[in-house]
Design a protein around this motif. Sequence first.
Motif, short mmCIF file in Angstrom:
data_model
loop_
_atom_site.label_atom_id
_atom_site.label_comp_id
_atom_site.label_asym_id
_atom_site.label_seq_id
_atom_site.Cartn_x
_atom_site.Cartn_y
_atom_site.Cartn_z
N ILE A 1 -2.04 2.17 -2.29
CA ILE A 1 -2.26 0.36 -1.76
C ILE A 1 -1.10 -0.71 -1.64
O ILE A 1 -0.62 -0.36 -2.74
N VAL A 2 -0.71 -1.28 -0.79
CA VAL A 2 0.59 -1.73 -0.44
C VAL A 2 0.54 -2.73 -0.37
O VAL A 2 -0.79 -3.44 0.25
N HIS B 1 -0.37 1.39 -8.18
CA HIS B 1 -0.05 3.10 -7.52
C HIS B 1 -0.47 3.25 -8.92
O HIS B 1 -0.78 5.15 -8.02
N LEU B 2 -1.17 3.18 -9.79
CA LEU B 2 -2.08 4.23 -10.38
C LEU B 2 -3.16 4.95 -9.72
O LEU B 2 -3.73 6.02 -10.08
N LEU C 1 -10.50 5.44 -14.60
CA LEU C 1 -9.50 4.34 -14.20
C LEU C 1 -10.76 3.01 -13.39
O LEU C 1 -11.40 3.84 -13.11
N GLU C 2 -10.15 2.37 -13.67
CA GLU C 2 -10.64 1.06 -12.61
C GLU C 2 -9.79 -0.11 -12.12
O GLU C 2 -8.76 -0.17 -12.39
N ALA D 1 -11.84 8.17 -10.31
CA ALA D 1 -11.86 9.59 -10.76
C ALA D 1 -11.19 10.28 -10.17
O ALA D 1 -10.67 10.35 -9.41
N ALA D 2 -10.55 11.44 -10.80
CA ALA D 2 -10.13 12.38 -9.38
C ALA D 2 -10.98 13.26 -8.46
O ALA D 2 -11.76 13.17 -9.23
#
Length: 275
Positions: free
Chosen positions: A26-27, A38-39, A72-73, A60-61
């Motif tokens: 994501i830039v 970045h996560l 994560l969300e 998710a992974a």
Amino acid sequence: MPELPEVETTRRKIEPLLRGKTIERIVHDAPHRYRDTHLAAGRRVQDVARRGKYLLLYLAAPDAAEGDPHDLELIVHLGMTGGFRLERTPHTRVTLTTDAGELYFHDPRRFGKLAVVRPGDYASMPTLAAMGPEPLGEDFRLDEFVRLAANAGAVKPWLLSQKPVSGVGNIYADEALWHARIHPAQTHLNPDEATRLYHAVRDVMRAAVDAGGSSLGNGLGNYRQHDGQPGAYQSAHHVYGQAGKPCARCGTPIAKTVLAQRGTHTCPECQKVRF
């Protein structure tokens, strides 16, 4: 500002582009506005959900099974002028690259926000954390709405607080109150008034979602779907943006006033304050 119908339309349009895809990067150039993005790199989008006016991408992974919980969300708030586009624009603020292509976050006025958080960690987003039930969901119960409305204070600011019901903004508050024949400054709704408003909120939201939301004007800052197409519900507005035009019920010119610092549209004849 995009409200529930516009955000739900956005969700439905971008879900096929993101669900099951892996985010590569994501830039952007505004880490204070787009936090911890970045996560998201290397995470697979399990689902694209919505809560009120917020989009929630469940991450998710890549090797997580379909039924595994996300860890994560990616929270997206469109702000006043934000929206996703299939192509880069002069107002592209964020480029989201997946293993299937790119999606661009377009936001002329720069009020939109993104944040990657742990599931349910909405401490930095108090409105999302305290949001009421979804207007078209089973949790939006008539008996509870009637109980709360008895001590609501001025009803339009109460609706806009997102606490009695989520996703209702200026446009759809005005429209629902017109349908319910209730003045926006009315306080302490009786059971009949609250019941009319409950059904009006649901009916207006359902119709607006079916129409793809409301697009007002032709400027770059106005809501558009991801392919640039406008919504269609603006043609069904009875009061919002209709100042001076005749009320569809009684013919009285629609009035525009200010209530709680928000432009407010009413029919002076159909929506009289009850004292």
